[in-house]
Design a protein around this motif. Structure first.
Motif, PDB file in Angstrom:
ATOM      1  N   SER A  69       0.853  -1.184   0.000  1.00 32.99           N
ATOM      2  CA  SER A  69       0.000   0.000   0.000  1.00 32.99           C
ATOM      3  C   SER A  69       0.894   1.241   0.000  1.00 32.99           C
ATOM      4  CB  SER A  69      -0.947   0.012   1.198  1.00 32.99           C
ATOM      5  OG  SER A  69      -0.232   0.007   2.408  1.00 32.99           O
ATOM      6  N   GLY A 113       3.610  -6.029   4.427  1.00 38.06           N
ATOM      7  CA  GLY A 113       3.688  -7.007   5.504  1.00 38.06           C
ATOM      8  C   GLY A 113       4.592  -8.151   5.105  1.00 38.06           C
ATOM      9  N   LEU A 127       5.436  -5.335   9.765  1.00 35.30           N
ATOM     10  CA  LEU A 127       4.965  -4.327   8.834  1.00 35.30           C
ATOM     11  C   LEU A 127       6.114  -3.358   8.614  1.00 35.30           C
ATOM     12  CD1 LEU A 127       2.669  -2.878   7.233  1.00 35.30           C
ATOM     13  CD2 LEU A 127       2.177  -1.626   9.354  1.00 35.30           C
ATOM     14  N   ILE A 180       1.849 -13.066   8.042  1.00 34.87           N
ATOM     15  CA  ILE A 180       1.120 -12.077   7.257  1.00 34.87           C
ATOM     16  C   ILE A 180       1.228 -12.392   5.773  1.00 34.87           C
ATOM     17  CG2 ILE A 180       0.965  -9.646   6.607  1.00 34.87           C
ATOM     18  CD1 ILE A 180       2.048  -8.937   9.366  1.00 34.87           C
ATOM     19  N   SER A 212      -1.491 -10.614   3.874  1.00 32.16           N
ATOM     20  CA  SER A 212      -2.405  -9.578   3.403  1.00 32.16           C
ATOM     21  C   SER A 212      -1.673  -8.318   2.945  1.00 32.16           C
ATOM     22  CB  SER A 212      -3.374  -9.195   4.535  1.00 32.16           C
ATOM     23  OG  SER A 212      -4.233  -8.137   4.150  1.00 32.16           O
ATOM     24  N   PRO A 252      -1.689  -4.331   3.243  1.00 26.27           N
ATOM     25  CA  PRO A 252      -2.229  -3.387   4.220  1.00 26.27           C
ATOM     26  C   PRO A 252      -3.278  -2.491   3.556  1.00 26.27           C
ATOM     27  CG  PRO A 252       0.186  -3.223   4.017  1.00 26.27           C
ATOM     28  CD  PRO A 252      -0.313  -3.998   2.846  1.00 26.27           C
ATOM     29  N   ILE A 307      -3.669  -3.762   9.171  1.00 22.27           N
ATOM     30  CA  ILE A 307      -3.311  -5.077   8.643  1.00 22.27           C
ATOM     31  C   ILE A 307      -3.589  -6.145   9.696  1.00 22.27           C
ATOM     32  CG2 ILE A 307      -0.890  -5.062   9.421  1.00 22.27           C
ATOM     33  CD1 ILE A 307      -0.174  -6.232   6.605  1.00 22.27           C
ATOM     34  N   LEU A 317      -6.979  -7.316  13.932  1.00 18.87           N
ATOM     35  CA  LEU A 317      -6.395  -6.262  13.109  1.00 18.87           C
ATOM     36  C   LEU A 317      -5.599  -5.335  14.011  1.00 18.87           C
ATOM     37  CD1 LEU A 317      -9.343  -5.044  10.827  1.00 18.87           C
ATOM     38  CD2 LEU A 317      -7.412  -6.478  10.141  1.00 18.87           C
ATOM     39  N   TRP A 368      -7.366 -11.890   7.107  1.00 20.66           N
ATOM     40  CA  TRP A 368      -6.155 -11.987   6.297  1.00 20.66           C
ATOM     41  C   TRP A 368      -6.284 -11.448   4.873  1.00 20.66           C
ATOM     42  CZ3 TRP A 368      -6.669 -15.699   2.277  1.00 20.66           C
ATOM     43  CH2 TRP A 368      -7.680 -16.651   2.440  1.00 20.66           C
ATOM     44  N   PRO A 380      -7.354  -7.543   2.773  1.00 17.67           N
ATOM     45  CA  PRO A 380      -7.623  -6.126   3.034  1.00 17.67           C
ATOM     46  C   PRO A 380      -9.108  -5.801   2.964  1.00 17.67           C
ATOM     47  CG  PRO A 380      -6.695  -6.427   0.846  1.00 17.67           C
ATOM     48  CD  PRO A 380      -6.587  -7.748   1.536  1.00 17.67           C
TER      49      PRO A 380
END
Length: 575
Positions: free
Chosen positions: A133, A142, A148, A174, A176, A178, A187, A200, A246, A248
């Motif tokens: 992101s 992530g 992160l 992780i 996903s 963010p 996230i 989250l 998991w 966004p």
């Protein structure tokens, strides 16, 4: 978490001099709320989750003239599941095993490469990544080791790290992308099959400081905790209840409400955690400032099938009783397509749902509440063997659906005619070890006798609630997200023949296809530079798609494997 793991981020040598600093336009709240058509700033193109490009240079009349402009190999194996994110002439691609690549979006020239080493002993089921992101002059990503990271968008330099989870003690990891909302980077981790209680976390985009944490499974005394066992043998089930978040979420900019999907129960066997089990297999409406739960809708209670509700519904307006209303629409893993209403405060109410693939579990659905009743012979149970359809990969797994406001249709990458047989067992919760309540080596995938297809694409009228057209893949599952455009074109990969395809979004007619070196799992994206429209996609087969391909070799004689290896492909109209 050992200090060396927190700081073990390696930034590889800059492949070439980056673009001039002045060429990078900072990403602001205003730009995210209303992205320019020429850029692809968010995983799904906009906060509403449409996976739609307003660009219209490429049309149904000329899409057959698409040609490759450039391609670049990532040098990474396994499933590439992240889209190409574009801001100006900067393109960012995340890959499995904690890599981020930056390219010149016009030419494909490498700009920089960031890699965080994957620590030894990590038990992540999927070492993939679903995207970065952007905010300000930073790129956020992530990692499977629960970090992160904020990177300098122009150079790839690591600016800060924040610990989201602890893979050693929690078994979380992780995958996903963010989501950035009003200066917060949000996230959540994966790991429901390892006994992770879903949550989250939101971090300050500038400093990395933790802003809030929201668990999806309520602790005793919290709202919703009465839907979990309060005493007896399973009274601590909430501590390892699953519900990982998991994927966004999506964001209602006007009303400042986030909508986030919640995953499956842990362990899978619902009898090991009696009750409805909020907020498993649900969508949550959240306050982005605090993480507080405003409202929810649960797709099915006491999830026992690994039918995660992790995909947030697409935010749309549709016609109800002759009037346009604010709503959401989502093709869920349980095989039903849901229309949900949402008001200005974020309250979610059930409107209707329709089956889009075969479901042998639901015997009925309450027309007022959406609550299903079950065929108990198809509900997995400890010490018993049961078969249900669709299998745990559902009618649609994580790949994104797409909404085109011009056609008024939602496009769903789906899989039908597949079932799963499993035997429920009790497994101890041990960090890093599978504990889903079923032997991972004895997941018995099957297909319906005489099936004519499994994968495909469905187009549904959002107002009419009717299926408009369907594309079937006789010899492939569909593991690819969809992109649709203002030019009336639908782009999709997802098949084991490695093809990237373009369809007429109105009729489903195949207009163009191109073979990539590997299968495509990642979502396509579109952008333009100096008035020229491009379409980008990342090729790279692996993870569940590859595992199922091997199963289909045994079940139906399909090719045993699809070649692996990641590569970025960018297309534009030829002369």
């Amino acid at each position: 978490m050992k200090l060396q793991l927190i700081t073990a981020a390696l930034v590889a040598t800059i492949a070439s001099a980056p673009l001039a600093a002045a060429d990078y336009k900072p990403v602001t709240d205003a730009r995210l709320a209303n992205p320019e058509p020429e850029n692809w700033l968010l995983t799904k193109g906009n906060y509403a989750g449409w996976s739609y490009s307003p660009l219209e240079q490429i049309t149904t009349a000329n899409v057959a003239k698409l040609r490759p402009v450039w391609s670049a190999a990532t040098g990474v194996l396994s499933g590439h599941e992240a889209p190409a994110i574009v801001n100006g002439e900067y393109m960012f691609v995340a890959t499995p095993h904690n890599h981020v690549f930056a390219y010149n979006a016009r030419t494909g020239k490498p700009l920089w490469h960031f890699q965080r080493e994957v620590p030894e002993g990590i038990g992540a089921l999927h070492r993939t990544n679903r995207g970065v992101s952007l905010y300000g002059d930073k790129v956020y990503v992530g990692s499977v080791d629960c970090m992160l990271s904020a990177l300098d968008a122009k150079t790839g330099k690591l600016l800060w790290d924040a610990q989201v989870c602890d893979w050693e003690t929690e078994s979380a990891y992780i995958t996903s992308a963010p989501l950035v909302v009003k200066g917060k980077v949000i996230i959540g981790p994966s790991g429901g099959e390892f006994g992770v209680r879903g949550f989250l976390k939101a971090f300050d985009a500038e400093t990395g400081k933790l802003a809030w944490t929201r668990y999806s499974v309520p602790a005793p005394g919290e709202k919703g905790s009465d839907t979990w066992p309060q005493d007896g043998k399973w009274k601590d089930a909430w501590k390892h209840g699953g519900g990982t978040m998991w994927m966004p979420g999506n964001y209602d900019v006007k009303n400042e409400v986030i909508y986030w999907g919640v995953g499956n129960g842990g362990p899978w066997m619902g009898d090991q955690r009696p009750g409805d089990n909020l907020y498993l297999a649900s969508v949550l409406a959240l306050d982005p400032a605090t993480g507080d739960i405003i409202s929810h809708f649960q797709y099915h209670w006491n999830d026992s099938w690994d039918w995660a509700g992790m995909n947030a519904p697409t935010l749309v307006e549709y016609t109800k009783n002759g009037k346009k209303v604010s709503g959401m629409i989502s093709a869920q893993r349980n095989g039903r397509l849901y229309w949900l209403d949402r008001d200005a405060k974020g309250k979610i109410t059930y409107n209707k749902s329709e089956p889009y693939v075969t479901n042998t579990v639901f015997t009925s659905v309450d027309p007022k509440t959406g609550r299903p009743t079950y065929n108990m012979d198809a509900k997995p149970h400890t010490g018993e063997t049961h078969t249900y359809c669709p299998s745990l990969w559902g009618g649609k797994d994580w790949p994104y659906e797409a909404y085109n406001p011009k056609t008024g249709m939602l496009y769903v990458p789906y899989n039908d005619n597949h079932c799963l047989t499993l035997t429920g067992i009790i497994q101890p919760i041990i960090p890093g070890q599978w504990s889903a309540g079923a032997d991972i080596n004895k997941l018995d995938l099957s297909v319906k006798e005489g099936f004519d297809h499994i994968g495909g694409i469905q187009a549904w009228g959002v107002d009419s609630g009717k299926l408009v057209w369907r594309e079937k893949y006789p010899k492939s599952w569909n593991f690819g997200s969809i992109l649709t455009t203002a030019g009336g074109v639908l782009f999709a990969g997802g098949t084991n023949d490695r093809m990237f395809r373009a369809y007429d979004a109105q009729t489903g007619k195949l207009l163009w296809e191109f073979p990539t070196p590997s299968g495509i799992i990642s979502p396509p994206s579109s952008f333009s530079i100096d008035g020229k429209q491009y379409v980008a996609v990342v090729s790279g087969w692996g993870v569940d798609a590859q595992w199922i391909q091997g199963k289909m070799h045994t079940l139906a004689g399909w090719d045993e494997k699809v070649p692996e290896g990641g590569s970025v492909w960018v297309f534009a109209l030829g002369d």
